[in-house]
Motif scaffolding. Structure first.
Motif, PDB file in Angstrom:
ATOM      1  N   VAL A   1       0.880  -1.188  -0.075  1.00  0.00           N
ATOM      2  CA  VAL A   1       0.152  -0.111  -0.061  1.00  0.00           C
ATOM      3  C   VAL A   1       0.730   1.320  -0.023  1.00  0.00           C
ATOM      4  CG1 VAL A   1      -1.764   1.435   1.208  1.00  0.00           C
ATOM      5  CG2 VAL A   1      -1.847  -1.085   1.220  1.00  0.00           C
ATOM      6  N   GLN A   2       0.453   2.116  -0.845  1.00  0.00           N
ATOM      7  CA  GLN A   2       1.203   3.688  -0.856  1.00  0.00           C
ATOM      8  C   GLN A   2       0.447   4.592  -0.556  1.00  0.00           C
ATOM      9  OE1 GLN A   2       3.340   3.789  -4.453  1.00  0.00           O
ATOM     10  NE2 GLN A   2       5.395   3.558  -3.461  1.00  0.00           N
TER      11      GLN A   2
ATOM     12  N   ALA B   1      -3.007  10.376  -2.503  1.00  0.00           N
ATOM     13  CA  ALA B   1      -3.127   9.352  -3.509  1.00  0.00           C
ATOM     14  C   ALA B   1      -2.975   8.108  -2.939  1.00  0.00           C
ATOM     15  CB  ALA B   1      -2.305   9.363  -4.751  1.00  0.00           C
ATOM     16  N   VAL B   2      -3.885   6.986  -2.872  1.00  0.00           N
ATOM     17  CA  VAL B   2      -3.804   5.748  -2.198  1.00  0.00           C
ATOM     18  C   VAL B   2      -3.818   4.902  -3.280  1.00  0.00           C
ATOM     19  CG1 VAL B   2      -4.884   4.329  -0.536  1.00  0.00           C
ATOM     20  CG2 VAL B   2      -4.853   6.779  -0.261  1.00  0.00           C
ATOM     21  N   SER B   3      -2.909   3.671  -3.230  1.00  0.00           N
ATOM     22  CA  SER B   3      -2.864   2.547  -3.768  1.00  0.00           C
ATOM     23  C   SER B   3      -2.468   1.428  -3.339  1.00  0.00           C
ATOM     24  CB  SER B   3      -1.983   2.711  -5.041  1.00  0.00           C
ATOM     25  OG  SER B   3      -0.614   2.874  -4.544  1.00  0.00           O
ATOM     26  N   GLY B   4      -2.956   0.222  -3.960  1.00  0.00           N
ATOM     27  CA  GLY B   4      -2.625  -1.119  -3.091  1.00  0.00           C
ATOM     28  C   GLY B   4      -3.687  -1.620  -2.222  1.00  0.00           C
ATOM     29  N   PHE B   5      -4.818  -1.164  -2.072  1.00  0.00           N
ATOM     30  CA  PHE B   5      -5.824  -1.684  -1.308  1.00  0.00           C
ATOM     31  C   PHE B   5      -6.567  -2.539  -2.448  1.00  0.00           C
ATOM     32  CE2 PHE B   5      -6.269  -0.110   2.809  1.00  0.00           C
ATOM     33  CZ  PHE B   5      -5.399   1.207   2.926  1.00  0.00           C
ATOM     34  N   THR B   6      -6.785  -3.889  -1.729  1.00  0.00           N
ATOM     35  CA  THR B   6      -7.701  -4.904  -2.576  1.00  0.00           C
ATOM     36  C   THR B   6      -9.120  -4.610  -2.483  1.00  0.00           C
ATOM     37  OG1 THR B   6      -5.880  -6.425  -2.182  1.00  0.00           O
ATOM     38  CG2 THR B   6      -8.085  -7.233  -3.231  1.00  0.00           C
ATOM     39  N   PHE B   7      -9.606  -4.375  -1.532  1.00  0.00           N
ATOM     40  CA  PHE B   7     -11.167  -4.227  -1.184  1.00  0.00           C
ATOM     41  C   PHE B   7     -11.420  -2.720  -1.260  1.00  0.00           C
ATOM     42  CE2 PHE B   7     -11.318  -8.635  -0.752  1.00  0.00           C
ATOM     43  CZ  PHE B   7     -10.287  -9.158   0.066  1.00  0.00           C
ATOM     44  N   ASP B   8     -12.691  -2.286  -1.255  1.00  0.00           N
ATOM     45  CA  ASP B   8     -13.112  -0.978  -1.483  1.00  0.00           C
ATOM     46  C   ASP B   8     -13.584  -0.421  -0.277  1.00  0.00           C
ATOM     47  OD1 ASP B   8     -14.748  -1.743  -4.628  1.00  0.00           O
ATOM     48  OD2 ASP B   8     -12.875  -1.005  -4.179  1.00  0.00           O
ATOM     49  N   ASP B   9     -13.831  -1.373   1.000  1.00  0.00           N
ATOM     50  CA  ASP B   9     -14.326  -0.608   2.049  1.00  0.00           C
ATOM     51  C   ASP B   9     -13.087  -0.225   3.075  1.00  0.00           C
ATOM     52  OD1 ASP B   9     -16.567  -1.678   4.751  1.00  0.00           O
ATOM     53  OD2 ASP B   9     -16.006   0.617   3.894  1.00  0.00           O
TER      54      ASP B   9
ATOM     55  N   ALA C   1     -12.319   6.909  -8.944  1.00  0.00           N
ATOM     56  CA  ALA C   1     -11.772   6.581  -9.931  1.00  0.00           C
ATOM     57  C   ALA C   1     -10.295   6.912 -10.121  1.00  0.00           C
ATOM     58  CB  ALA C   1     -12.173   7.386 -11.112  1.00  0.00           C
ATOM     59  N   LYS C   2      -9.716   7.927  -9.262  1.00  0.00           N
ATOM     60  CA  LYS C   2      -8.225   8.127  -9.368  1.00  0.00           C
ATOM     61  C   LYS C   2      -7.591   7.824  -8.089  1.00  0.00           C
ATOM     62  CE  LYS C   2      -8.789  12.508 -11.990  1.00  0.00           C
ATOM     63  NZ  LYS C   2      -8.480  13.827 -12.097  1.00  0.00           N
ATOM     64  N   ASN C   3      -8.605   7.105  -7.142  1.00  0.00           N
ATOM     65  CA  ASN C   3      -8.142   6.564  -5.897  1.00  0.00           C
ATOM     66  C   ASN C   3      -7.326   7.849  -5.026  1.00  0.00           C
ATOM     67  OD1 ASN C   3      -8.992   3.826  -5.986  1.00  0.00           O
ATOM     68  ND2 ASN C   3      -7.267   3.507  -7.083  1.00  0.00           N
ATOM     69  N   THR C   4      -7.932   8.892  -4.958  1.00  0.00           N
ATOM     70  CA  THR C   4      -7.422  10.188  -4.406  1.00  0.00           C
ATOM     71  C   THR C   4      -8.446  10.945  -3.612  1.00  0.00           C
ATOM     72  OG1 THR C   4      -5.925  10.319  -6.115  1.00  0.00           O
ATOM     73  CG2 THR C   4      -6.506  12.422  -5.056  1.00  0.00           C
ATOM     74  N   VAL C   5      -8.068  11.095  -2.552  1.00  0.00           N
ATOM     75  CA  VAL C   5      -8.911  11.675  -1.641  1.00  0.00           C
ATOM     76  C   VAL C   5      -8.393  13.309  -1.364  1.00  0.00           C
ATOM     77  CG1 VAL C   5      -9.566  12.331   0.706  1.00  0.00           C
ATOM     78  CG2 VAL C   5      -9.533   9.997  -0.379  1.00  0.00           C
ATOM     79  N   TYR C   6      -9.492  14.449  -1.428  1.00  0.00           N
ATOM     80  CA  TYR C   6      -8.828  15.678  -1.455  1.00  0.00           C
ATOM     81  C   TYR C   6      -9.372  16.424  -0.015  1.00  0.00           C
ATOM     82  CZ  TYR C   6      -8.458  14.721  -6.137  1.00  0.00           C
ATOM     83  OH  TYR C   6      -8.093  14.517  -7.575  1.00  0.00           O
ATOM     84  N   LEU C   7      -8.713  17.150   0.300  1.00  0.00           N
ATOM     85  CA  LEU C   7      -9.095  18.099   1.628  1.00  0.00           C
ATOM     86  C   LEU C   7      -8.944  19.561   1.180  1.00  0.00           C
ATOM     87  CD1 LEU C   7     -10.038  17.971   4.510  1.00  0.00           C
ATOM     88  CD2 LEU C   7      -7.577  18.362   5.418  1.00  0.00           C
TER      89      LEU C   7
ATOM     90  N   TRP D   1       0.561   5.117   6.470  1.00  0.00           N
ATOM     91  CA  TRP D   1       0.654   6.660   6.413  1.00  0.00           C
ATOM     92  C   TRP D   1       1.523   7.229   5.405  1.00  0.00           C
ATOM     93  CZ3 TRP D   1      -1.396   9.515  10.431  1.00  0.00           C
ATOM     94  CH2 TRP D   1      -1.814   8.733  11.444  1.00  0.00           C
ATOM     95  N   GLY D   2       1.297   8.414   4.857  1.00  0.00           N
ATOM     96  CA  GLY D   2       2.111   9.077   4.089  1.00  0.00           C
ATOM     97  C   GLY D   2       3.069   9.824   4.729  1.00  0.00           C
TER      98      GLY D   2
END
Length: 126
Positions: free
Chosen positions: A1-2, A22-30, A74-80, A116-117
């Protein structure tokens, strides 16, 4: 996971910044993604979180009505989106993600398996 944050910087009080995670590497959506911050000499605090599967959110009282968390799945990205910034918002902001949720919340558990980032500095001048 990154987990990779971006978007910090220096802004005057009353200004705005948008942080990205940006989050990557998670297999499941929850899973939970959260923004935390730590100012010098202070403990880390949770700022805002979002549950990836249904978009439910959490905000700390200190940022309600000023900060908005959102997710582009779609981008696996969360914004604040941070508006109305105050000098007391100055801190290093970290993004974290975990399949485990802190009890009763939409926030990552921040346990040993939380990812963690590297953190991004937000400085608000008065």
């Amino acid at each position: 996971v990154q987990v990779v944050e971006s978007g910090g910087g220096l802004v005057q009080a009353g200004g705005s910044l948008r942080l990205s995670c940006a989050v990557s590497g998670f297999t499941f959506d929850d899973y939970a993604i959260g923004w935390f911050r730590q100012a010098p000499g202070k403990e880390r605090e949770g700022v805002s979180c979002i549950r990836r599967s249904d978009g439910s959110t959490y905000y700390a009282d200190s940022v309600k009505e000023r900060f908005t968390i959102s997710s582009d799945n779609a981008k696996n990205t969360v914004y604040l989106q941070m508006n109305g910034l105050k000098p007391e918002d100055t801190a290093v902001y970290y993004c974290a993600a975990d399949y485990l949720f802190a009890y009763g919340t939409n926030c990552p558990s921040t346990g040993v398996n939380t990812d963690w980032g590297q953190g991004t500095q937000v400085t608000v001048s008065s």
